[in-house]
Design a protein around this motif. Structure first.
Motif, mmCIF file in Angstrom:
data_model
loop_
_atom_site.group_PDB
_atom_site.id
_atom_site.type_symbol
_atom_site.label_atom_id
_atom_site.label_comp_id
_atom_site.label_asym_id
_atom_site.label_seq_id
_atom_site.Cartn_x
_atom_site.Cartn_y
_atom_site.Cartn_z
ATOM 1 N N ALA A 139 0.830 -1.203 0.000
ATOM 2 C CA ALA A 139 0.000 0.000 0.000
ATOM 3 C C ALA A 139 0.865 1.255 0.000
ATOM 4 N N THR A 176 3.959 5.905 -5.421
ATOM 5 C CA THR A 176 4.041 5.967 -6.883
ATOM 6 C C THR A 176 2.778 6.536 -7.514
ATOM 7 N N GLY A 177 1.713 6.672 -6.723
ATOM 8 C CA GLY A 177 0.454 7.182 -7.253
ATOM 9 C C GLY A 177 -0.308 6.157 -8.079
ATOM 10 N N LYS A 178 0.057 4.905 -7.952
ATOM 11 C CA LYS A 178 -0.606 3.836 -8.701
ATOM 12 C C LYS A 178 -1.679 3.193 -7.836
ATOM 13 N N THR A 179 -2.598 2.480 -8.492
ATOM 14 C CA THR A 179 -3.691 1.863 -7.745
ATOM 15 C C THR A 179 -3.569 0.347 -7.649
ATOM 16 N N THR A 180 -2.611 -0.243 -8.352
ATOM 17 C CA THR A 180 -2.429 -1.692 -8.275
ATOM 18 C C THR A 180 -0.979 -2.007 -7.988
ATOM 19 N N TYR A 181 -0.767 -3.173 -7.434
ATOM 20 C CA TYR A 181 0.601 -3.636 -7.139
ATOM 21 C C TYR A 181 1.394 -3.795 -8.431
ATOM 22 N N ASP A 235 1.089 -2.147 -11.237
ATOM 23 C CA ASP A 235 1.507 -0.830 -11.748
ATOM 24 C C ASP A 235 2.623 -0.224 -10.901
ATOM 25 N N ALA A 236 2.562 -0.452 -9.592
ATOM 26 C CA ALA A 236 3.582 0.101 -8.703
ATOM 27 C C ALA A 236 4.918 -0.618 -8.872
ATOM 28 N N CYS A 264 2.251 1.792 -3.456
ATOM 29 C CA CYS A 264 1.213 2.334 -4.335
ATOM 30 C C CYS A 264 0.967 3.813 -4.051
ATOM 31 N N ASN A 265 0.949 4.194 -2.773
ATOM 32 C CA ASN A 265 0.757 5.600 -2.426
ATOM 33 C C ASN A 265 1.916 6.465 -2.913
#
Length: 86
Positions: free
Chosen positions: A71, A77-82, A84-85, A74-75
């Protein structure tokens, strides 16, 4: 391979390696959940359940910490999925 409809993203499949890792995680997870019962069944002392439960709680806390780290990644990097992060 499955054909994607117009506007849909293509279907992604997992590799053999990813499937093996997922299967191992599931088997280990099931083993961890049954650890206290297994120790109680095969131990001559009822107090053997205490370390088994302690281990289960410890591994649960480590797993929760892993989710917190995901989490946080993700926060940051500004991504919503693992994925993408990563």
């Amino acid at each position: 391979a499955a054909a994607a409809a117009e506007g849909d993203e293509p279907v992604k499949y997992s590799s053999v390696g990813q499937s093996v890792v997922n299967l191992v995680k599931n088997i280990v997870g099931a083993g961890m959940l049954s650890l206290p019962s297994g120790v109680a069944a095969f131990s001559g002392s009822p107090s053997a359940v205490v370390p088994a439960v302690a281990l289960t709680v410890l591994f649960g806390l480590l797993s929760a910490y892993g989710f917190v780290l995901i989490a946080d990644a993700c926060n940051r990097t500004g991504k919503t999925t693992y994925q993408d992060a990563w």
